[in-house]
Design a protein around this motif. Structure first.
Motif, PDB file in Angstrom:
ATOM      1  N   ASP A  35       1.854  49.541   2.946  1.00  0.00           N
ATOM      2  CA  ASP A  35       1.969  48.500   3.974  1.00  0.00           C
ATOM      3  C   ASP A  35       1.561  49.024   5.352  1.00  0.00           C
ATOM      4  O   ASP A  35       2.192  48.714   6.369  1.00  0.00           O
ATOM      5  N   GLU A  37       1.797  51.989   6.576  1.00  0.00           N
ATOM      6  CA  GLU A  37       2.652  53.036   7.117  1.00  0.00           C
ATOM      7  C   GLU A  37       2.636  54.251   6.195  1.00  0.00           C
ATOM      8  O   GLU A  37       2.471  54.127   4.977  1.00  0.00           O
ATOM      9  N   PRO A 294      -4.540  45.886   7.359  1.00  0.00           N
ATOM     10  CA  PRO A 294      -4.145  44.675   6.631  1.00  0.00           C
ATOM     11  C   PRO A 294      -5.338  43.730   6.489  1.00  0.00           C
ATOM     12  O   PRO A 294      -6.230  43.709   7.341  1.00  0.00           O
ATOM     13  N   LYS A 326       1.833  45.623  11.625  1.00  0.00           N
ATOM     14  CA  LYS A 326       2.385  44.773  10.568  1.00  0.00           C
ATOM     15  C   LYS A 326       2.783  43.413  11.125  1.00  0.00           C
ATOM     16  O   LYS A 326       2.498  42.370  10.525  1.00  0.00           O
ATOM     17  N   ARG A 327       3.404  43.406  12.308  1.00  0.00           N
ATOM     18  CA  ARG A 327       3.814  42.144  12.917  1.00  0.00           C
ATOM     19  C   ARG A 327       2.594  41.340  13.353  1.00  0.00           C
ATOM     20  O   ARG A 327       2.568  40.102  13.225  1.00  0.00           O
ATOM     21  N   ASN A 329      -0.280  41.305  11.943  1.00  0.00           N
ATOM     22  CA  ASN A 329      -0.849  40.707  10.735  1.00  0.00           C
ATOM     23  C   ASN A 329      -0.045  39.494  10.285  1.00  0.00           C
ATOM     24  O   ASN A 329      -0.603  38.468   9.888  1.00  0.00           O
ATOM     25  N   GLU A 330       1.291  39.598  10.365  1.00  0.00           N
ATOM     26  CA  GLU A 330       2.152  38.489   9.939  1.00  0.00           C
ATOM     27  C   GLU A 330       2.012  37.280  10.858  1.00  0.00           C
ATOM     28  O   GLU A 330       2.061  36.137  10.405  1.00  0.00           O
TER      29      GLU A 330
END
Length: 366
Positions: A35, A37, A294, A326-327, A329-330
């Motif tokens: 993910d 990381e 991502p 990650k955020r 991408n979300e």
């Protein structure tokens, strides 16, 4: 007098013969990416010096549950049990190292595991890695051939399958001294293995404990909250290699979760990487970090126009100051709709006003 009367010791090593069916085992620390990381991987490597065949299983730690689970997995990959396994002074297996007066003492749990499968154990002398040189070399071989760049893992099971297939294909090379394919040597050596029992040895640890005043218990050096744990004078903790379970005296499961180290991650230095790409936008599609992006962000950046690519990289860099990748991408679509990501020549060809109307937000209504 000493130089003329004392016999000089030979400081050379003896070249050893390795009987078929005997293995060496050791851990090696490597890295994978999950993910976006970094995850520290403790690979348990098993090598067979007679044929030079190797097997490996990635694990999250080097505790007893992981070690025994790893051996279970390796036995399945091998298709049998080695007659003898040589190990160093691994804490999960050895509770007292060898001395001049007595042999090394094994832990009770490892002795039970050993008796179940029927193999012999040979423990190396302290600080004598050369005594298991074959597996030491195999750990380095796995690291420098299959972990040169951190592989992408969806799960430990997925990474186990990846490494197994790579090592299986690797056995098609010629043995370094016997001038025969390693796979052919391995097929001969497999005949000397002990048969696997019908059932796999169950690996878990049980212990009784009492929570602190905040309903917490320490597992893997981290405090874990147990809901309603303070309602009981004593609780049972059941640990497997990847999960923990807390059970009340009446059998109620109060907590069933992954062990804390399963969630341990290190962030990739994305801001530094993106800043480098801004100076050289053409390098994005060839970068070693490209495969860790991502999906949405990767497609967003790989636009053909280099000027637009640079603008998108600049907007992404500014967001990374306050958001992690990650955020981003979300919340990708929302950030584009708010003009926080440069959206010229949007590859998705989406009318963001229509998108907002399908999922109205308070800010969009205003």
């Amino acid at each position: 007098w000493l130089t003329t009367h004392q016999e000089e010791k030979d400081k050379g090593y003896e070249r050893l013969e390795h009987p078929p069916g005997e293995a060496q085992v050791d851990f090696g620390v490597m890295e994978a990416v999950q993910d976006g990381e970094i995850v520290d991987i403790h690979s348990l490597v098993m090598s067979f010096p007679n044929s030079n065949a190797g097997f490996a299983v990635p694990l999250p730690a080097e505790n007893q549950e992981c070690f025994l689970h790893g051996l279970n997995t390796l036995f399945k990959q091998v298709g049998g049990v080695p007659r003898k396994i040589r190990i160093d002074n691994l804490t999960p297996a050895v509770k007292k190292t060898r001395s001049k007066m007595e042999e090394a003492q094994l832990t009770d749990e490892f002795i039970q595991f050993q008796n179940y499968y029927g193999f012999d154990v040979q423990v190396c002398n302290p600080r004598s890695g050369h005594e298991k040189g074959n597996v030491e070399n195999k750990v380095g071989y796995v690291r420098y051939n299959f972990f040169t760049t951190a592989p992408i893992m969806n799960s430990y099971e997925d990474l186990t399958d990846q490494i197994f297939l790579k090592l299986e294909a690797d056995r098609n090379r010629i043995h370094y001294s016997k001038n025969v394919r390693i796979e052919d040597l391995w097929q001969e050596e497999k005949k000397y293995l002990l048969a696997l029992p019908e059932k796999t040895y169950p690996v878990f640890k049980e212990q009784l404990f009492k929570v602190n005043k905040y309903n917490e218990v320490k597992v893997d050096q981290m405090l874990v909250h147990v809901p309603r744990g303070g309602n009981y004078s004593q609780l049972q903790l059941i640990l497997t290699w990847d999960q923990l379970k807390v059970v009340s005296p009446n059998g109620e499961i109060l907590l069933d979760d992954y062990r804390p180290y399963m969630k341990k991650r290190k962030a990739l230095p994305w801001l530094s990487i993106i800043k480098t790409w801004i100076q050289k936008p053409r390098v994005v599609e060839y970068s070693r970090y490209n495969k860790y992006l991502p999906g949405r962000i990767k497609e967003f950046l790989l636009v053909d126009n280099l000027n637009i690519r640079r603008k998108r990289l600049e907007s992404l860099a500014s967001l990374l100051v306050s958001y992690d990748l990650k955020r981003i991408n979300e919340e990708f679509y929302e950030l584009i709709a708010q003009d926080k990501l440069a959206s010229e020549s949007n590859p998705y060809e989406v009318d963001w006003n229509k998108y907002d109307s399908l999922a109205p937000r308070e800010g969009a209504i205003r």
